[in-house]
Design a protein around this motif. Sequence first.
Motif, PDB file in Angstrom:
ATOM      1  N   LEU A 192      56.456   1.351 -30.960  1.00 60.30           N
ATOM      2  CA  LEU A 192      56.569   0.849 -29.594  1.00 60.30           C
ATOM      3  C   LEU A 192      57.598   1.623 -28.776  1.00 60.30           C
ATOM      4  O   LEU A 192      57.514   1.669 -27.546  1.00 60.30           O
ATOM      5  N   GLY A 193      58.563   2.239 -29.447  1.00 56.50           N
ATOM      6  CA  GLY A 193      59.600   2.981 -28.746  1.00 56.50           C
ATOM      7  C   GLY A 193      59.377   4.475 -28.693  1.00 56.50           C
ATOM      8  O   GLY A 193      60.201   5.210 -28.136  1.00 56.50           O
ATOM      9  N   GLU A 194      58.280   4.926 -29.248  1.00 51.06           N
ATOM     10  CA  GLU A 194      58.001   6.362 -29.270  1.00 51.06           C
ATOM     11  C   GLU A 194      57.400   6.838 -27.944  1.00 51.06           C
ATOM     12  O   GLU A 194      56.700   6.092 -27.267  1.00 51.06           O
ATOM     13  N   ASP A 195      57.691   8.080 -27.609  1.00 52.44           N
ATOM     14  CA  ASP A 195      57.105   8.716 -26.426  1.00 52.44           C
ATOM     15  C   ASP A 195      55.920   9.558 -26.881  1.00 52.44           C
ATOM     16  O   ASP A 195      56.094  10.555 -27.577  1.00 52.44           O
ATOM     17  N   ASN A 196      54.716   9.148 -26.503  1.00 58.38           N
ATOM     18  CA  ASN A 196      53.537   9.900 -26.948  1.00 58.38           C
ATOM     19  C   ASN A 196      53.219  11.101 -26.064  1.00 58.38           C
ATOM     20  O   ASN A 196      52.226  11.803 -26.279  1.00 58.38           O
ATOM     21  N   SER A 197      54.070  11.316 -25.045  1.00 53.12           N
ATOM     22  CA  SER A 197      53.952  12.502 -24.176  1.00 53.12           C
ATOM     23  C   SER A 197      52.578  12.616 -23.527  1.00 53.12           C
ATOM     24  O   SER A 197      52.086  13.725 -23.279  1.00 53.12           O
ATOM     25  N   ILE A 198      51.948  11.494 -23.243  1.00 58.93           N
ATOM     26  CA  ILE A 198      50.613  11.561 -22.672  1.00 58.93           C
ATOM     27  C   ILE A 198      50.607  12.228 -21.304  1.00 58.93           C
ATOM     28  O   ILE A 198      49.634  12.905 -20.931  1.00 58.93           O
ATOM     29  N   SER A 199      51.687  12.099 -20.544  1.00 56.45           N
ATOM     30  CA  SER A 199      51.716  12.736 -19.223  1.00 56.45           C
ATOM     31  C   SER A 199      51.617  14.254 -19.347  1.00 56.45           C
ATOM     32  O   SER A 199      50.854  14.904 -18.616  1.00 56.45           O
ATOM     33  N   LYS A 200      52.378  14.833 -20.283  1.00 58.96           N
ATOM     34  CA  LYS A 200      52.325  16.286 -20.492  1.00 58.96           C
ATOM     35  C   LYS A 200      50.962  16.712 -21.039  1.00 58.96           C
ATOM     36  O   LYS A 200      50.381  17.712 -20.601  1.00 58.96           O
ATOM     37  N   LYS A 201      50.451  15.953 -21.995  1.00 53.52           N
ATOM     38  CA  LYS A 201      49.162  16.289 -22.597  1.00 53.52           C
ATOM     39  C   LYS A 201      48.037  16.201 -21.566  1.00 53.52           C
ATOM     40  O   LYS A 201      47.108  17.018 -21.565  1.00 53.52           O
ATOM     41  N   TYR A 202      48.122  15.212 -20.679  1.00 58.22           N
ATOM     42  CA  TYR A 202      47.107  15.050 -19.645  1.00 58.22           C
ATOM     43  C   TYR A 202      47.164  16.212 -18.661  1.00 58.22           C
ATOM     44  O   TYR A 202      46.121  16.759 -18.265  1.00 58.22           O
ATOM     45  N   ASP A 203      48.397  16.608 -18.278  1.00 60.15           N
ATOM     46  CA  ASP A 203      48.548  17.751 -17.379  1.00 60.15           C
ATOM     47  C   ASP A 203      48.078  19.049 -18.031  1.00 60.15           C
ATOM     48  O   ASP A 203      47.490  19.910 -17.370  1.00 60.15           O
ATOM     49  N   ASP A 204      48.343  19.183 -19.326  1.00 60.74           N
ATOM     50  CA  ASP A 204      47.897  20.381 -20.040  1.00 60.74           C
ATOM     51  C   ASP A 204      46.377  20.509 -20.009  1.00 60.74           C
ATOM     52  O   ASP A 204      45.832  21.616 -19.946  1.00 60.74           O
ATOM     53  N   MET A 205      45.699  19.376 -20.048  1.00 63.14           N
ATOM     54  CA  MET A 205      44.245  19.390 -20.101  1.00 63.14           C
ATOM     55  C   MET A 205      43.610  19.515 -18.727  1.00 63.14           C
ATOM     56  O   MET A 205      42.622  20.243 -18.545  1.00 63.14           O
ATOM     57  N   TYR A 206      44.164  18.814 -17.730  1.00 62.42           N
ATOM     58  CA  TYR A 206      43.518  18.747 -16.424  1.00 62.42           C
ATOM     59  C   TYR A 206      44.268  19.493 -15.314  1.00 62.42           C
ATOM     60  O   TYR A 206      43.780  19.548 -14.190  1.00 62.42           O
ATOM     61  N   GLY A 207      45.444  20.039 -15.623  1.00 63.77           N
ATOM     62  CA  GLY A 207      46.194  20.773 -14.620  1.00 63.77           C
ATOM     63  C   GLY A 207      47.459  20.058 -14.176  1.00 63.77           C
ATOM     64  O   GLY A 207      47.555  18.828 -14.255  1.00 63.77           O
ATOM     65  N   ALA A 208      48.421  20.822 -13.705  1.00 68.74           N
ATOM     66  CA  ALA A 208      49.707  20.271 -13.272  1.00 68.74           C
ATOM     67  C   ALA A 208      49.511  19.222 -12.185  1.00 68.74           C
ATOM     68  O   ALA A 208      48.715  19.412 -11.254  1.00 68.74           O
ATOM     69  N   GLY A 209      50.220  18.108 -12.312  1.00 68.79           N
ATOM     70  CA  GLY A 209      50.135  17.028 -11.334  1.00 68.79           C
ATOM     71  C   GLY A 209      48.994  16.056 -11.570  1.00 68.79           C
ATOM     72  O   GLY A 209      48.874  15.055 -10.852  1.00 68.79           O
ATOM     73  N   SER A 210      48.179  16.314 -12.596  1.00 65.50           N
ATOM     74  CA  SER A 210      47.016  15.456 -12.845  1.00 65.50           C
ATOM     75  C   SER A 210      47.417  14.056 -13.282  1.00 65.50           C
ATOM     76  O   SER A 210      46.762  13.066 -12.923  1.00 65.50           O
ATOM     77  N   TRP A 211      48.507  13.956 -14.067  1.00 65.67           N
ATOM     78  CA  TRP A 211      48.927  12.638 -14.527  1.00 65.67           C
ATOM     79  C   TRP A 211      49.414  11.771 -13.374  1.00 65.67           C
ATOM     80  O   TRP A 211      49.085  10.580 -13.299  1.00 65.67           O
ATOM     81  N   ASP A 212      50.160  12.366 -12.459  1.00 62.59           N
ATOM     82  CA  ASP A 212      50.627  11.607 -11.294  1.00 62.59           C
ATOM     83  C   ASP A 212      49.441  11.119 -10.465  1.00 62.59           C
ATOM     84  O   ASP A 212      49.452   9.996  -9.951  1.00 62.59           O
ATOM     85  N   GLN A 213      48.415  11.966 -10.346  1.00 61.64           N
ATOM     86  CA  GLN A 213      47.223  11.568  -9.604  1.00 61.64           C
ATOM     87  C   GLN A 213      46.470  10.470 -10.331  1.00 61.64           C
ATOM     88  O   GLN A 213      45.937   9.542  -9.710  1.00 61.64           O
ATOM     89  N   PHE A 214      46.442  10.565 -11.678  1.00 60.62           N
ATOM     90  CA  PHE A 214      45.793   9.515 -12.468  1.00 60.62           C
ATOM     91  C   PHE A 214      46.458   8.167 -12.207  1.00 60.62           C
ATOM     92  O   PHE A 214      45.774   7.155 -11.990  1.00 60.62           O
ATOM     93  N   LEU A 215      47.787   8.146 -12.247  1.00 59.20           N
ATOM     94  CA  LEU A 215      48.499   6.893 -12.019  1.00 59.20           C
ATOM     95  C   LEU A 215      48.234   6.343 -10.625  1.00 59.20           C
ATOM     96  O   LEU A 215      48.027   5.134 -10.439  1.00 59.20           O
TER      97      LEU A 215
END
Length: 249
Positions: A192-215
Amino acid sequence: MLLAPLLMLSQDNAEYMVFENALLTPNPTQIAQFEKGIAAHNKKYHSEGPYGVRMYWISNGPNTGSYVWTMGPFPWSSLDNRPAQAAGHDTDWNLNVAAYMTPESGKQSYWRFHNELSRFPKDFTIKNMLVDYYDIKRGKAKDAMKLIEKINKAYAEKSPNETYGIYTNEFGSSKEGRDLAVISFFDKSAWLGEDNSISKKYDDMYGAGSWDQFLKDWYDLTDGGESEVWIFHPELSGISGNVKVAERQ
């Protein structure tokens, strides 16, 4: 459910699969009697097949101390042959389970399992679950599922060992606001306390800023949510926590 147990996750069924969840709150002075009664009931009437039941204890939030009784997965058609009064099911429930619950107990919901949007990479044994509920705005369900498709692809490529299920409420209520459930399965609380780094992984796959747009897109489609941690209680259940993941077709 969210939420809930999974068996034989194949895609070759003509009918989709659902889970029946009941929120059970024992009388605080009769917890021992309730647990004894529900354990015996589940082992007698819900120990196999589509009527198999698992019991969970809620450890946080407004429902802390309540139990979730989860039956399934099953196709809707199987409910026509569920354990009934003729077999003593209802009498046993009323005398040995319901008698020890609070008056407001027993709220039920039905959740459709979305195999194509879930991640079950290997067989596992259920222990703990993080259940995230989301309130989807009216008319936005299809758009929400499209976003889930995108994040599911990111997990499949960047975090292939993550185990989670996607479920939608078959009889959603705008008052209750529980339209979608994402259930993550974990063994140790440290997860529960781990950081799965999904924001970085999502940006790596879809491009920089993609995670912010997803949110931003997700917040535009939803009216908030809530989270609960469920702890599996095998001694109160009719079936074990072992999950066999069928080969995807």
